[in-house]
Design a protein around this motif. Structure first.
Motif, PDB file in Angstrom:
ATOM      1  N   LEU A   1       0.833  -1.209   0.000  1.00 10.87           N
ATOM      2  CA  LEU A   1       0.000   0.000   0.000  1.00 10.87           C
ATOM      3  C   LEU A   1       0.866   1.257   0.000  1.00 10.87           C
ATOM      4  O   LEU A   1       0.558   2.231  -0.697  1.00 10.87           O
ATOM      5  N   GLU A   2       1.930   1.242   0.792  1.00  7.97           N
ATOM      6  CA  GLU A   2       2.834   2.399   0.824  1.00  7.97           C
ATOM      7  C   GLU A   2       3.442   2.641  -0.548  1.00  7.97           C
ATOM      8  O   GLU A   2       3.505   3.775  -1.025  1.00  7.97           O
ATOM      9  N   TRP A   3       3.887   1.576  -1.195  1.00 10.13           N
ATOM     10  CA  TRP A   3       4.480   1.727  -2.525  1.00 10.13           C
ATOM     11  C   TRP A   3       3.433   2.200  -3.530  1.00 10.13           C
ATOM     12  O   TRP A   3       3.707   3.058  -4.365  1.00 10.13           O
ATOM     13  N   LEU A   4       2.212   1.636  -3.456  1.00  9.17           N
ATOM     14  CA  LEU A   4       1.161   2.055  -4.386  1.00  9.17           C
ATOM     15  C   LEU A   4       0.874   3.545  -4.268  1.00  9.17           C
ATOM     16  O   LEU A   4       0.606   4.208  -5.274  1.00  9.17           O
ATOM     17  N   ALA A   5       0.918   4.083  -3.051  1.00 11.70           N
ATOM     18  CA  ALA A   5       0.703   5.527  -2.868  1.00 11.70           C
ATOM     19  C   ALA A   5       1.763   6.320  -3.611  1.00 11.70           C
ATOM     20  O   ALA A   5       1.464   7.317  -4.272  1.00 11.70           O
ATOM     21  N   ILE A   6       3.007   5.878  -3.541  1.00 13.64           N
ATOM     22  CA  ILE A   6       4.099   6.554  -4.258  1.00 13.64           C
ATOM     23  C   ILE A   6       3.939   6.353  -5.763  1.00 13.64           C
ATOM     24  O   ILE A   6       4.021   7.304  -6.550  1.00 13.64           O
ATOM     25  N   CYS A   7       3.695   5.129  -6.144  1.00 15.12           N
ATOM     26  CA  CYS A   7       3.589   4.784  -7.560  1.00 15.12           C
ATOM     27  C   CYS A   7       2.469   5.558  -8.248  1.00 15.12           C
ATOM     28  O   CYS A   7       2.643   6.058  -9.360  1.00 15.12           O
ATOM     29  N   THR A   8       1.318   5.685  -7.590  1.00 13.25           N
ATOM     30  CA  THR A   8       0.214   6.416  -8.208  1.00 13.25           C
ATOM     31  C   THR A   8       0.541   7.901  -8.341  1.00 13.25           C
ATOM     32  O   THR A   8       0.111   8.548  -9.298  1.00 13.25           O
ATOM     33  N   LYS A   9       1.308   8.446  -7.407  1.00 12.67           N
ATOM     34  CA  LYS A   9       1.736   9.851  -7.541  1.00 12.67           C
ATOM     35  C   LYS A   9       2.696  10.001  -8.717  1.00 12.67           C
ATOM     36  O   LYS A   9       2.617  10.970  -9.480  1.00 12.67           O
ATOM     37  N   LEU A  10       3.607   9.052  -8.867  1.00 12.24           N
ATOM     38  CA  LEU A  10       4.535   9.098  -9.995  1.00 12.24           C
ATOM     39  C   LEU A  10       3.753   9.034 -11.310  1.00 12.24           C
ATOM     40  O   LEU A  10       4.023   9.793 -12.243  1.00 12.24           O
ATOM     41  N   ARG A  11       2.768   8.135 -11.383  1.00 12.45           N
ATOM     42  CA  ARG A  11       1.957   8.010 -12.596  1.00 12.45           C
ATOM     43  C   ARG A  11       1.149   9.277 -12.855  1.00 12.45           C
ATOM     44  O   ARG A  11       1.107   9.769 -13.972  1.00 12.45           O
ATOM     45  N   SER A  12       0.511   9.810 -11.804  1.00 10.88           N
ATOM     46  CA  SER A  12      -0.329  10.993 -12.017  1.00 10.88           C
ATOM     47  C   SER A  12       0.502  12.214 -12.374  1.00 10.88           C
ATOM     48  O   SER A  12      -0.010  13.161 -12.960  1.00 10.88           O
ATOM     49  N   SER A  13       1.782  12.183 -12.055  1.00 11.99           N
ATOM     50  CA  SER A  13       2.661  13.299 -12.416  1.00 11.99           C
ATOM     51  C   SER A  13       3.243  13.117 -13.811  1.00 11.99           C
ATOM     52  O   SER A  13       4.011  13.959 -14.268  1.00 11.99           O
ATOM     53  N   GLY A  14       2.888  12.019 -14.468  1.00 15.14           N
ATOM     54  CA  GLY A  14       3.322  11.830 -15.848  1.00 15.14           C
ATOM     55  C   GLY A  14       4.528  10.918 -16.022  1.00 15.14           C
ATOM     56  O   GLY A  14       5.021  10.782 -17.139  1.00 15.14           O
TER      57      GLY A  14
END
Length: 153
Positions: free
Chosen positions: A47-60
């Motif tokens: 879950l912690e990684w997914l939070a980071i990963c989704t931010k990376l994705r949403s930032s392009g």
């Protein structure tokens, strides 16, 4: 504590389909574990990684770069400079996006002010209209004022 795919979907805000996609694309920091019956099990770290990963994705950040970053992290110590390089490159990309969006927002705010002023004065019909014959001359029609914010804003 083991978490089901449904629990991870609920807590992360991602759909079950998205979680399966992330797994297929190799975007989890650790491989997704499975029970003997094939059901996926996740942990808090996922879950912690997914939070980071989704931010990376949403930032392009592209899937390829996220995958590259994850692979470097999986290799452990010794490649921190490479990971830092990837993160700095993306940071620069995001900063460029922000500047471009700020420029766009400035233009939109300028146009909103013009429209608000014209509507408040009952002169909305005087706004530039490219299909109106009297507005074929942009200088007479006020196109510069409407299309471009003042230089000092």
């Amino acid at each position: 504590m083991d978490l089901s795919i449904g629990e991870v979907a609920r807590r992360s805000g991602l759909s079950v389909h998205a979680l399966r996609f992330y797994e297929r694309e190799g975007l989890f920091a650790n491989p997704v574990r499975r029970l003997s019956n094939g059901r996926r099990i996740y942990h808090e770290e996922d879950l912690e990684w997914l939070a980071i990963c989704t931010k990376l994705r949403s930032s392009g950040m592209s899937l390829a770069v996220i995958r590259q970053y994850i692979e470097l992290a999986r290799q452990g110590p010794g490649n921190e400079h490479e990971r830092l390089r990837l993160l700095r490159q993306h940071e620069n990309h995001v900063e460029t996006q922000i500047r471009e969006l700020q420029d766009t927002l400035d233009v939109m705010r300028h146009k909103v002010r013009i429209y608000e002023d014209h509507v408040a004065r009952g002169e909305a019909d005087r706004l530039w209209n490219p299909s109106h014959p009297s507005h074929s001359d942009p200088a007479r029609a006020g196109c510069h004022q409407e299309c471009h914010p003042p230089e000092d804003t």
